[in-house]
Design an enzyme around this catalytic site. Structure first.
Site: not given
Length: 380
Positions: A97, A134, A198, A241, A243, A281, A295
Protein backbone atom coordinates in the site's frame (compact mmCIF):
# COMPACT_ATOMS: atom_id res chain seq x y z
CA UNK A 1 6.39 34.85 26.11
CA UNK A 2 3.58 35.89 23.77
CA UNK A 3 2.01 32.52 22.92
CA UNK A 4 0.27 33.94 19.85
CA UNK A 5 3.66 35.03 18.46
CA UNK A 6 5.17 31.68 19.41
CA UNK A 7 2.44 29.92 17.47
CA UNK A 8 3.20 32.01 14.39
CA UNK A 9 6.91 31.28 14.79
CA UNK A 10 6.20 27.53 15.04
CA UNK A 11 4.06 27.66 11.89
CA UNK A 12 6.76 29.56 9.98
CA UNK A 13 9.51 27.19 11.14
CA UNK A 14 7.45 24.11 10.33
CA UNK A 15 7.40 25.14 6.66
CA UNK A 16 11.20 25.25 6.57
CA UNK A 17 11.62 21.65 7.77
CA UNK A 18 9.16 19.95 5.44
CA UNK A 19 5.93 19.88 7.45
CA UNK A 20 3.13 20.26 4.91
CA UNK A 21 0.36 21.16 7.34
CA UNK A 22 0.25 22.08 11.02
CA UNK A 23 -2.63 22.64 13.41
CA UNK A 24 -3.18 23.35 17.10
CA UNK A 25 -5.76 22.17 19.59
CA UNK A 26 -6.28 22.05 23.31
CA UNK A 27 -5.17 19.12 25.44
CA UNK A 28 -8.65 18.63 26.86
CA UNK A 29 -10.11 15.12 27.07
CA UNK A 30 -11.39 13.58 23.82
CA UNK A 31 -14.85 12.79 25.17
CA UNK A 32 -16.49 11.83 21.88
CA UNK A 33 -13.57 9.58 20.95
CA UNK A 34 -13.78 7.89 24.34
CA UNK A 35 -17.38 6.87 23.71
CA UNK A 36 -16.52 5.52 20.25
CA UNK A 37 -13.54 3.55 21.54
CA UNK A 38 -15.63 1.93 24.26
CA UNK A 39 -18.23 0.96 21.63
CA UNK A 40 -15.51 -0.43 19.32
CA UNK A 41 -14.12 -2.48 22.19
CA UNK A 42 -17.52 -3.88 23.11
CA UNK A 43 -18.24 -4.79 19.48
CA UNK A 44 -14.86 -6.52 19.07
CA UNK A 45 -13.90 -4.19 16.22
CA UNK A 46 -10.40 -3.32 17.47
CA UNK A 47 -7.29 -4.66 15.75
CA UNK A 48 -5.29 -5.34 18.89
CA UNK A 49 -2.44 -3.16 17.66
CA UNK A 50 -3.81 -0.10 19.50
CA UNK A 51 -2.95 1.18 22.96
CA UNK A 52 -5.33 -0.88 25.13
CA UNK A 53 -5.84 1.80 27.81
CA UNK A 54 -8.70 3.99 26.59
CA UNK A 55 -7.98 6.59 29.29
CA UNK A 56 -4.47 7.10 27.91
CA UNK A 57 -5.84 7.33 24.38
CA UNK A 58 -8.25 10.11 25.33
CA UNK A 59 -6.65 12.09 28.16
CA UNK A 60 -3.42 13.89 27.13
CA UNK A 61 -2.70 14.84 30.75
CA UNK A 62 -2.00 11.18 31.51
CA UNK A 63 0.84 11.36 28.98
CA UNK A 64 2.21 14.77 29.95
CA UNK A 65 1.30 16.31 33.32
CA UNK A 66 -0.22 19.80 33.00
CA UNK A 67 -0.63 19.37 29.24
CA UNK A 68 -2.30 22.43 27.71
CA UNK A 69 -2.01 22.04 23.92
CA UNK A 70 -1.40 19.54 21.14
CA UNK A 71 0.39 20.40 17.92
CA UNK A 72 -0.72 18.21 15.00
CA UNK A 73 1.36 17.79 11.85
CA UNK A 74 0.72 16.23 8.44
CA UNK A 75 3.10 15.24 5.65
CA UNK A 76 1.74 14.45 2.18
CA UNK A 77 2.87 11.25 0.46
CA UNK A 78 2.76 10.12 -3.18
CA UNK A 79 -0.30 8.34 -4.53
CA UNK A 80 1.08 7.38 -7.93
CA UNK A 81 4.00 5.09 -8.69
CA UNK A 82 6.32 6.39 -11.38
CA UNK A 83 7.75 3.78 -13.77
CA UNK A 84 5.66 1.02 -12.18
CA UNK A 85 6.87 -2.42 -13.31
CA UNK A 86 4.38 -4.63 -15.12
CA UNK A 87 3.12 -7.92 -13.75
CA UNK A 88 3.44 -10.62 -16.44
CA UNK A 89 2.24 -14.23 -16.67
CA UNK A 90 5.73 -15.51 -15.93
CA UNK A 91 6.70 -12.83 -13.42
CA UNK A 92 3.73 -11.93 -11.23
CA UNK A 93 3.99 -9.06 -8.77
CA UNK A 94 2.39 -8.08 -5.49
CA UNK A 95 1.71 -4.60 -4.16
CA UNK A 96 2.47 -2.72 -0.95
CA UNK A 97 0.00 0.00 0.00
CA UNK A 98 1.02 3.62 -0.50
CA UNK A 99 1.69 4.08 3.23
CA UNK A 100 4.58 1.63 2.82
CA UNK A 101 6.24 3.36 -0.11
CA UNK A 102 9.58 4.99 0.60
CA UNK A 103 11.23 5.21 3.99
CA UNK A 104 9.19 4.16 7.04
CA UNK A 105 6.95 7.15 7.76
CA UNK A 106 7.46 6.75 11.52
CA UNK A 107 11.12 7.65 11.00
CA UNK A 108 10.31 10.58 8.71
CA UNK A 109 7.69 12.12 11.02
CA UNK A 110 9.79 11.60 14.14
CA UNK A 111 12.59 13.54 12.44
CA UNK A 112 10.23 16.48 11.79
CA UNK A 113 8.80 16.35 15.31
CA UNK A 114 12.27 16.24 16.89
CA UNK A 115 13.27 19.34 14.94
CA UNK A 116 10.06 21.05 16.03
CA UNK A 117 10.74 20.09 19.65
CA UNK A 118 14.25 21.56 19.50
CA UNK A 119 12.91 24.80 18.01
CA UNK A 120 10.27 25.15 20.74
CA UNK A 121 12.73 24.34 23.55
CA UNK A 122 15.17 26.92 22.25
CA UNK A 123 12.38 29.49 22.43
CA UNK A 124 11.05 28.22 25.77
CA UNK A 125 13.64 26.08 27.62
CA UNK A 126 11.20 25.45 30.48
CA UNK A 127 8.55 23.95 28.16
CA UNK A 128 7.57 20.29 28.33
CA UNK A 129 6.89 18.33 25.14
CA UNK A 130 6.01 14.75 24.21
CA UNK A 131 5.75 13.64 20.58
CA UNK A 132 4.27 10.53 19.01
CA UNK A 133 3.56 8.99 15.61
CA UNK A 134 1.00 6.26 15.02
CA UNK A 135 2.29 3.91 17.73
CA UNK A 136 1.73 6.47 20.51
CA UNK A 137 -1.18 6.45 22.89
CA UNK A 138 -3.26 9.22 21.33
CA UNK A 139 -5.42 8.78 18.24
CA UNK A 140 -3.60 10.65 15.46
CA UNK A 141 -6.87 11.09 13.57
CA UNK A 142 -8.80 12.49 16.53
CA UNK A 143 -6.03 15.02 17.23
CA UNK A 144 -5.74 16.01 13.57
CA UNK A 145 -9.49 16.47 13.24
CA UNK A 146 -9.74 18.70 16.30
CA UNK A 147 -6.64 20.67 15.24
CA UNK A 148 -8.12 21.52 11.84
CA UNK A 149 -5.77 19.38 9.74
CA UNK A 150 -8.74 17.77 8.00
CA UNK A 151 -12.09 16.15 8.63
CA UNK A 152 -12.58 12.52 9.59
CA UNK A 153 -13.91 10.81 6.47
CA UNK A 154 -16.38 7.96 6.26
CA UNK A 155 -13.39 5.79 5.34
CA UNK A 156 -11.88 6.52 8.79
CA UNK A 157 -9.07 8.59 7.23
CA UNK A 158 -8.32 12.23 7.85
CA UNK A 159 -9.09 14.05 4.60
CA UNK A 160 -7.35 17.37 4.00
CA UNK A 161 -8.60 19.89 1.41
CA UNK A 162 -5.07 20.22 0.02
CA UNK A 163 -3.73 16.64 -0.07
CA UNK A 164 -6.79 14.46 0.27
CA UNK A 165 -6.24 11.57 2.68
CA UNK A 166 -2.73 10.83 1.44
CA UNK A 167 -1.09 12.27 4.56
CA UNK A 168 0.90 10.89 7.46
CA UNK A 169 -0.01 12.25 10.87
CA UNK A 170 1.88 12.96 14.07
CA UNK A 171 1.44 15.11 17.14
CA UNK A 172 3.18 16.78 20.05
CA UNK A 173 1.65 17.32 23.48
CA UNK A 174 2.97 20.37 25.33
CA UNK A 175 2.34 22.38 28.48
CA UNK A 176 2.39 25.63 26.47
CA UNK A 177 -1.14 27.14 26.17
CA UNK A 178 -1.07 27.72 22.40
CA UNK A 179 -4.21 29.21 20.77
CA UNK A 180 -6.27 26.41 19.16
CA UNK A 181 -7.41 26.21 15.54
CA UNK A 182 -10.96 25.51 14.44
CA UNK A 183 -11.91 22.09 13.02
CA UNK A 184 -12.68 21.80 9.29
CA UNK A 185 -16.22 21.15 8.12
CA UNK A 186 -16.95 17.61 6.98
CA UNK A 187 -17.23 17.44 3.18
CA UNK A 188 -18.17 13.77 2.71
CA UNK A 189 -21.83 14.69 2.43
CA UNK A 190 -24.00 11.92 0.97
CA UNK A 191 -21.06 10.15 -0.70
CA UNK A 192 -20.73 6.51 0.42
CA UNK A 193 -18.30 5.18 -2.18
CA UNK A 194 -15.73 3.96 0.35
CA UNK A 195 -18.36 2.02 2.30
CA UNK A 196 -19.87 0.55 -0.87
CA UNK A 197 -16.60 -0.74 -2.35
CA UNK A 198 -14.79 -1.99 0.77
CA UNK A 199 -13.81 -5.52 -0.34
CA UNK A 200 -14.73 -7.21 2.94
CA UNK A 201 -17.45 -4.91 4.28
CA UNK A 202 -15.08 -3.75 7.03
CA UNK A 203 -16.51 -0.23 6.88
CA UNK A 204 -19.69 -1.06 8.76
CA UNK A 205 -20.89 2.55 8.72
CA UNK A 206 -19.66 6.12 8.23
CA UNK A 207 -16.46 6.41 10.23
CA UNK A 208 -16.85 2.99 11.81
CA UNK A 209 -14.39 0.24 10.96
CA UNK A 210 -14.41 -3.41 11.98
CA UNK A 211 -10.65 -3.86 12.01
CA UNK A 212 -11.01 -7.63 12.19
CA UNK A 213 -12.38 -7.58 8.62
CA UNK A 214 -10.13 -4.85 7.22
CA UNK A 215 -7.66 -6.10 4.60
CA UNK A 216 -5.06 -3.62 5.83
CA UNK A 217 -5.21 -5.38 9.22
CA UNK A 218 -5.56 -8.89 7.83
CA UNK A 219 -2.39 -8.57 5.73
CA UNK A 220 -0.47 -7.86 8.95
CA UNK A 221 -1.63 -10.94 10.85
CA UNK A 222 0.71 -13.91 11.12
CA UNK A 223 -1.58 -16.94 11.28
CA UNK A 224 -3.72 -18.75 8.73
CA UNK A 225 -5.84 -16.19 6.94
CA UNK A 226 -9.54 -17.09 7.27
CA UNK A 227 -10.66 -18.56 3.96
CA UNK A 228 -13.44 -16.01 3.39
CA UNK A 229 -10.81 -13.28 3.02
CA UNK A 230 -8.24 -15.04 0.81
CA UNK A 231 -9.84 -14.20 -2.53
CA UNK A 232 -10.43 -10.62 -1.34
CA UNK A 233 -6.75 -10.03 -0.58
CA UNK A 234 -5.81 -10.50 -4.23
CA UNK A 235 -2.20 -9.47 -4.82
CA UNK A 236 -1.92 -7.20 -1.78
CA UNK A 237 1.20 -7.93 0.25
CA UNK A 238 0.66 -5.25 2.88
CA UNK A 239 -2.21 -2.87 3.48
CA UNK A 240 -5.14 -1.82 1.32
CA UNK A 241 -5.85 1.48 -0.43
CA UNK A 242 -9.31 0.81 -1.87
CA UNK A 243 -11.23 3.17 0.42
CA UNK A 244 -8.77 5.94 -0.46
CA UNK A 245 -8.50 5.39 -4.21
CA UNK A 246 -12.29 5.59 -4.70
CA UNK A 247 -12.63 8.78 -2.63
CA UNK A 248 -13.59 11.76 -4.84
CA UNK A 249 -11.54 14.02 -2.57
CA UNK A 250 -8.41 12.13 -3.64
CA UNK A 251 -8.98 12.57 -7.36
CA UNK A 252 -5.90 14.15 -8.93
CA UNK A 253 -4.03 14.25 -5.62
CA UNK A 254 -0.42 13.10 -6.01
CA UNK A 255 2.35 14.89 -4.14
CA UNK A 256 6.06 14.18 -4.32
CA UNK A 257 7.31 16.64 -1.72
CA UNK A 258 9.73 14.52 0.31
CA UNK A 259 12.71 12.59 -1.04
CA UNK A 260 12.43 10.01 1.74
CA UNK A 261 8.92 9.08 0.64
CA UNK A 262 9.77 8.41 -3.00
CA UNK A 263 9.08 4.72 -3.64
CA UNK A 264 11.40 2.21 -5.25
CA UNK A 265 9.07 0.60 -7.83
CA UNK A 266 10.72 -2.80 -7.33
CA UNK A 267 9.92 -2.67 -3.61
CA UNK A 268 6.45 -1.18 -3.97
CA UNK A 269 5.49 -3.84 -6.56
CA UNK A 270 7.93 -6.69 -5.94
CA UNK A 271 8.14 -9.98 -7.80
CA UNK A 272 6.25 -12.64 -5.86
CA UNK A 273 8.28 -15.82 -6.36
CA UNK A 274 11.59 -14.43 -5.02
CA UNK A 275 9.77 -13.44 -1.81
CA UNK A 276 8.93 -17.07 -1.03
CA UNK A 277 12.48 -18.20 -0.30
CA UNK A 278 13.95 -15.00 1.13
CA UNK A 279 15.97 -15.37 4.35
CA UNK A 280 15.39 -13.08 7.33
CA UNK A 281 18.65 -11.30 6.53
CA UNK A 282 17.72 -10.79 2.88
CA UNK A 283 14.26 -9.54 3.85
CA UNK A 284 15.65 -7.00 6.33
CA UNK A 285 18.26 -5.78 3.85
CA UNK A 286 15.69 -5.29 1.10
CA UNK A 287 12.52 -4.25 2.96
CA UNK A 288 13.70 -3.32 6.47
CA UNK A 289 13.45 0.44 5.84
CA UNK A 290 9.76 0.39 4.79
CA UNK A 291 6.85 0.45 7.22
CA UNK A 292 5.36 -2.72 5.73
CA UNK A 293 8.23 -4.78 7.14
CA UNK A 294 7.39 -4.20 10.80
CA UNK A 295 5.76 -7.61 11.28
CA UNK A 296 8.64 -9.45 9.65
CA UNK A 297 8.73 -11.59 6.51
CA UNK A 298 6.18 -14.28 7.47
CA UNK A 299 2.98 -12.28 6.76
CA UNK A 300 4.49 -10.96 3.51
CA UNK A 301 5.42 -14.47 2.37
CA UNK A 302 2.00 -15.83 3.31
CA UNK A 303 0.37 -13.00 1.35
CA UNK A 304 2.69 -13.67 -1.61
CA UNK A 305 1.42 -17.27 -1.66
CA UNK A 306 -2.19 -16.00 -1.66
CA UNK A 307 -1.32 -13.63 -4.52
CA UNK A 308 0.16 -16.46 -6.61
CA UNK A 309 -3.04 -18.44 -6.01
CA UNK A 310 -5.04 -15.36 -7.02
CA UNK A 311 -3.17 -15.30 -10.35
CA UNK A 312 -3.36 -19.12 -10.69
CA UNK A 313 0.34 -18.89 -11.55
CA UNK A 314 1.41 -22.34 -12.75
CA UNK A 315 5.05 -21.23 -12.97
CA UNK A 316 4.98 -20.96 -9.14
CA UNK A 317 4.05 -24.63 -8.59
CA UNK A 318 7.68 -25.80 -8.07
CA UNK A 319 8.24 -23.01 -5.53
CA UNK A 320 5.04 -23.87 -3.65
CA UNK A 321 5.85 -27.59 -3.70
CA UNK A 322 9.24 -26.78 -2.16
CA UNK A 323 7.58 -24.77 0.61
CA UNK A 324 5.05 -27.52 1.28
CA UNK A 325 7.84 -30.06 1.54
CA UNK A 326 10.57 -28.12 3.34
CA UNK A 327 9.32 -25.03 5.19
CA UNK A 328 9.36 -25.44 8.97
CA UNK A 329 6.46 -22.99 9.50
CA UNK A 330 3.00 -24.63 9.51
CA UNK A 331 1.28 -21.47 8.22
CA UNK A 332 3.53 -21.33 5.16
CA UNK A 333 3.17 -25.06 4.45
CA UNK A 334 -0.59 -24.87 4.85
CA UNK A 335 -1.04 -21.81 2.67
CA UNK A 336 1.21 -23.37 0.01
CA UNK A 337 -1.04 -26.44 0.04
CA UNK A 338 -4.15 -24.32 -0.40
CA UNK A 339 -2.51 -22.34 -3.21
CA UNK A 340 -1.51 -25.53 -5.02
CA UNK A 341 -5.14 -26.58 -4.92
CA UNK A 342 -6.21 -23.23 -6.39
CA UNK A 343 -3.60 -23.31 -9.16
CA UNK A 344 -4.14 -26.97 -9.93
CA UNK A 345 -2.03 -29.21 -12.15
CA UNK A 346 -0.68 -32.76 -12.00
CA UNK A 347 2.46 -31.74 -10.14
CA UNK A 348 0.33 -29.95 -7.53
CA UNK A 349 -1.88 -33.01 -7.08
CA UNK A 350 1.10 -35.33 -6.66
CA UNK A 351 2.75 -32.99 -4.14
CA UNK A 352 -0.43 -32.66 -2.08
CA UNK A 353 -1.00 -36.43 -1.97
CA UNK A 354 2.56 -37.02 -0.76
CA UNK A 355 2.30 -34.21 1.77
CA UNK A 356 -0.92 -35.65 3.17
CA UNK A 357 0.93 -38.87 4.02
CA UNK A 358 3.79 -37.22 5.91
CA UNK A 359 2.24 -34.07 7.47
CA UNK A 360 1.70 -34.12 11.24
CA UNK A 361 0.21 -30.66 11.90
CA UNK A 362 -3.58 -30.73 12.01
CA UNK A 363 -4.03 -27.20 10.60
CA UNK A 364 -1.74 -27.99 7.68
CA UNK A 365 -3.58 -31.25 7.01
CA UNK A 366 -6.84 -29.27 6.77
CA UNK A 367 -5.31 -27.01 4.12
CA UNK A 368 -3.93 -30.02 2.20
CA UNK A 369 -7.42 -31.52 2.28
CA UNK A 370 -8.87 -28.27 0.93
CA UNK A 371 -6.28 -28.27 -1.84
CA UNK A 372 -7.07 -31.87 -2.80
CA UNK A 373 -10.80 -31.17 -2.81
CA UNK A 374 -10.31 -28.20 -5.15
CA UNK A 375 -8.23 -30.30 -7.52
CA UNK A 376 -10.75 -33.13 -7.55
CA UNK A 377 -13.56 -30.64 -8.28
CA UNK A 378 -11.58 -29.23 -11.21
CA UNK A 379 -11.08 -32.70 -12.70
CA UNK A 380 -14.75 -33.65 -12.50
Amino acid sequence: MDVLQLKQDIIAYSKTIGIDKIGFTSASIFDELKGRLIAQQQLGYQSGFEEPDIEKRTNPELLLPKARSIIAIALAYPSKLKNAPKSTKEERRGIFCRASWGQDYHTVLRDRLEKLEQFILEKMPEAKVKSMVDTGELSDRAVAQRAGIGWSGKNCSIITPEFGSYVYLGEMVTNIPLPPDAPIEDRCGTCNKCIEVCPTGALVGPGQLNSQRCIAFLTQTKGFLPEEFRAKVGNRLYGCDTCQTVCPENRGKDFHLHAEMEPDPELAKPLLKPLLHMSNKEFKEKFGHVSGSWRGKKPIQRNAIIALAHYKDKTAVPDLVKLLKEDVRPVIRGMAAWALGKIGDQAALSALEKAYEREQEEDVLKEIQKGLEMLHMQSE
